[in-house]
Design a protein around this motif. Structure first.
Motif, PDB file in Angstrom:
ATOM      1  N   VAL A   1     -15.588  13.291   6.868  1.00 50.92           N
ATOM      2  CA  VAL A   1     -16.215  13.479   8.103  1.00 50.92           C
ATOM      3  C   VAL A   1     -17.808  13.070   7.827  1.00 50.92           C
ATOM      4  N   TYR A   2     -18.062  11.907   8.570  1.00 54.91           N
ATOM      5  CA  TYR A   2     -19.352  11.290   7.965  1.00 54.91           C
ATOM      6  C   TYR A   2     -20.026  11.211   9.445  1.00 54.91           C
ATOM      7  N   PRO A   3     -21.407  11.494   9.177  1.00 52.05           N
ATOM      8  CA  PRO A   3     -22.313  11.298  10.589  1.00 52.05           C
ATOM      9  C   PRO A   3     -22.457   9.938  10.645  1.00 52.05           C
ATOM     10  N   LYS A   4     -22.871   9.581  12.076  1.00 54.60           N
ATOM     11  CA  LYS A   4     -22.854   8.110  12.552  1.00 54.60           C
ATOM     12  C   LYS A   4     -23.831   8.180  13.739  1.00 54.60           C
ATOM     13  N   GLU A   5     -24.857   7.480  13.403  1.00 51.55           N
ATOM     14  CA  GLU A   5     -25.814   7.229  14.748  1.00 51.55           C
ATOM     15  C   GLU A   5     -25.104   6.519  15.885  1.00 51.55           C
ATOM     16  N   GLY A   6     -25.189   7.093  17.059  1.00 47.83           N
ATOM     17  CA  GLY A   6     -24.671   6.488  18.288  1.00 47.83           C
ATOM     18  C   GLY A   6     -23.077   6.868  18.204  1.00 47.83           C
ATOM     19  N   HIS A   7     -22.774   8.060  17.454  1.00 39.98           N
ATOM     20  CA  HIS A   7     -21.445   8.358  17.705  1.00 39.98           C
ATOM     21  C   HIS A   7     -20.899   8.498  18.731  1.00 39.98           C
TER      22      HIS A   7
ATOM     23  N   ASP B   1     -23.441  15.364  14.183  1.00 38.63           N
ATOM     24  CA  ASP B   1     -24.499  16.282  13.674  1.00 38.63           C
ATOM     25  C   ASP B   1     -23.438  16.960  12.416  1.00 38.63           C
ATOM     26  N   LEU B   2     -23.928  16.507  11.188  1.00 34.23           N
ATOM     27  CA  LEU B   2     -23.059  17.147  10.082  1.00 34.23           C
ATOM     28  C   LEU B   2     -23.061  18.591   9.888  1.00 34.23           C
ATOM     29  N   GLY B   3     -24.402  19.087  10.191  1.00 32.68           N
ATOM     30  CA  GLY B   3     -24.560  20.401  10.018  1.00 32.68           C
ATOM     31  C   GLY B   3     -23.457  21.487  11.017  1.00 32.68           C
ATOM     32  N   GLU B   4     -23.578  20.857  12.288  1.00 32.16           N
ATOM     33  CA  GLU B   4     -22.563  21.311  13.317  1.00 32.16           C
ATOM     34  C   GLU B   4     -21.451  21.324  13.152  1.00 32.16           C
TER      35      GLU B   4
ATOM     36  N   LEU C   1       0.760  -1.272  -0.027  1.00 32.27           N
ATOM     37  CA  LEU C   1      -0.148   0.000   0.072  1.00 32.27           C
ATOM     38  C   LEU C   1       0.771   1.237   0.072  1.00 32.27           C
ATOM     39  N   GLY C   2       2.135   1.172  -0.047  1.00 30.93           N
ATOM     40  CA  GLY C   2       2.934   2.255   0.014  1.00 30.93           C
ATOM     41  C   GLY C   2       2.705   3.348  -0.976  1.00 30.93           C
ATOM     42  N   GLN C   3       2.227   3.074  -2.234  1.00 35.18           N
ATOM     43  CA  GLN C   3       1.890   4.078  -3.299  1.00 35.18           C
ATOM     44  C   GLN C   3       0.174   4.346  -3.324  1.00 35.18           C
ATOM     45  N   SER C   4      -0.407   3.916  -2.243  1.00 33.27           N
ATOM     46  CA  SER C   4      -1.640   4.275  -2.236  1.00 33.27           C
ATOM     47  C   SER C   4      -1.795   5.697  -1.923  1.00 33.27           C
ATOM     48  N   GLN C   5      -3.078   6.259  -2.261  1.00 36.98           N
ATOM     49  CA  GLN C   5      -3.549   7.719  -1.803  1.00 36.98           C
ATOM     50  C   GLN C   5      -4.369   7.578  -0.765  1.00 36.98           C
ATOM     51  N   ALA C   6      -3.759   7.157   0.674  1.00 40.50           N
ATOM     52  CA  ALA C   6      -4.412   6.950   1.809  1.00 40.50           C
ATOM     53  C   ALA C   6      -5.216   8.305   2.172  1.00 40.50           C
ATOM     54  N   PHE C   7      -6.312   8.363   2.750  1.00 36.52           N
ATOM     55  CA  PHE C   7      -6.829   9.509   3.533  1.00 36.52           C
ATOM     56  C   PHE C   7      -7.469   9.050   4.715  1.00 36.52           C
ATOM     57  N   SER C   8      -7.825   9.991   5.619  1.00 36.15           N
ATOM     58  CA  SER C   8      -8.281   9.644   6.897  1.00 36.15           C
ATOM     59  C   SER C   8      -9.952  10.153   6.966  1.00 36.15           C
ATOM     60  N   GLY C   9     -10.590   9.673   7.969  1.00 39.09           N
ATOM     61  CA  GLY C   9     -11.967   9.846   8.301  1.00 39.09           C
ATOM     62  C   GLY C   9     -12.328   9.674   9.635  1.00 39.09           C
TER      63      GLY C   9
ATOM     64  N   LEU D   1     -18.571  15.245   4.408  1.00 35.19           N
ATOM     65  CA  LEU D   1     -17.990  16.374   4.267  1.00 35.19           C
ATOM     66  C   LEU D   1     -16.564  15.956   3.887  1.00 35.19           C
ATOM     67  N   VAL D   2     -16.186  16.692   3.208  1.00 34.75           N
ATOM     68  CA  VAL D   2     -14.505  16.664   2.966  1.00 34.75           C
ATOM     69  C   VAL D   2     -13.822  17.870   3.330  1.00 34.75           C
ATOM     70  N   LEU D   3     -12.846  17.699   4.241  1.00 39.49           N
ATOM     71  CA  LEU D   3     -12.180  18.799   4.491  1.00 39.49           C
ATOM     72  C   LEU D   3     -10.820  18.949   3.837  1.00 39.49           C
ATOM     73  N   LYS D   4     -10.483  19.918   3.349  1.00 44.81           N
ATOM     74  CA  LYS D   4      -9.331  20.070   2.416  1.00 44.81           C
ATOM     75  C   LYS D   4      -8.295  20.791   3.265  1.00 44.81           C
ATOM     76  N   LEU D   5      -7.261  19.985   3.425  1.00 45.51           N
ATOM     77  CA  LEU D   5      -6.136  20.699   4.372  1.00 45.51           C
ATOM     78  C   LEU D   5      -5.118  20.900   3.500  1.00 45.51           C
ATOM     79  N   GLY D   6      -3.870  21.632   4.044  1.00 46.02           N
ATOM     80  CA  GLY D   6      -2.820  22.021   3.554  1.00 46.02           C
ATOM     81  C   GLY D   6      -1.712  20.920   2.672  1.00 46.02           C
ATOM     82  N   SER D   7      -1.944  19.579   3.568  1.00 49.63           N
ATOM     83  CA  SER D   7      -1.493  18.552   3.004  1.00 49.63           C
ATOM     84  C   SER D   7      -1.747  17.941   1.806  1.00 49.63           C
TER      85      SER D   7
END
Length: 130
Positions: free
Chosen positions: A54-60, A15-18, A2-10, A42-48
């Motif tokens: 960012v995803y909503p989850k019932e029972g977060h 509450d997605l609106g908040e 997976l060394g060449q994978s374009q990994a991302f986090s989440g 939601l997708v946060l665009k960071l400088g990196s």
């Protein structure tokens, strides 16, 4: 493998609106919304360059560890600006904090760090590197 994978986090929120308001308005990040209905995220665009989903989850359940680290050149004005925007800083009993909630660190890690939470209780921080 997976060394060449374009990994991302989440991470999840309750509450997605908040979350959109906090990450976009309070923190000033670029935030995009994608998907439809129950699949909206939601997708946060960071400088990196790597997106953070960012995803909503019932029972977060909030992450009990730092999920995003924001390096800054000078932590004191960064903390002051975040406080002005309504952010409260966390104080953990195992660390010595100054009056603003900043922990000064020695060694090869960050020079100073201050933790705060998003509206869903996930832990974030600003840190000043050596």
């Amino acid at each position: 493998m997976l060394g060449q994978s374009q990994a991302f986090s989440g991470f999840s929120v309750d509450d997605l609106g908040e979350a959109r308001r906090f990450y976009g308005e309070t923190l000033g990040l670029e935030v995009e919304e994608t998907g439809e209905g129950d699949m909206t995220v939601l997708v946060l665009k960071l400088g990196s360059g790597a997106p953070v989903f960012v995803y909503p989850k019932e029972g977060h359940t909030p992450a009990s560890f730092t999920i995003l680290n924001f390096p800054v050149d000078d932590i004191v004005p960064a903390v002051a600006e975040l406080e002005r925007r309504g952010v409260s800083f966390q104080r953990y009993p195992e660390f010595d904090h100054d009056e603003k909630g900043i922990v000064r660190v020695g060694g090869s890690g960050p020079a100073a760090i201050a933790w705060f939470t998003d509206p869903s209780g996930n832990v974030l921080c600003v840190l000043q590197e050596n």
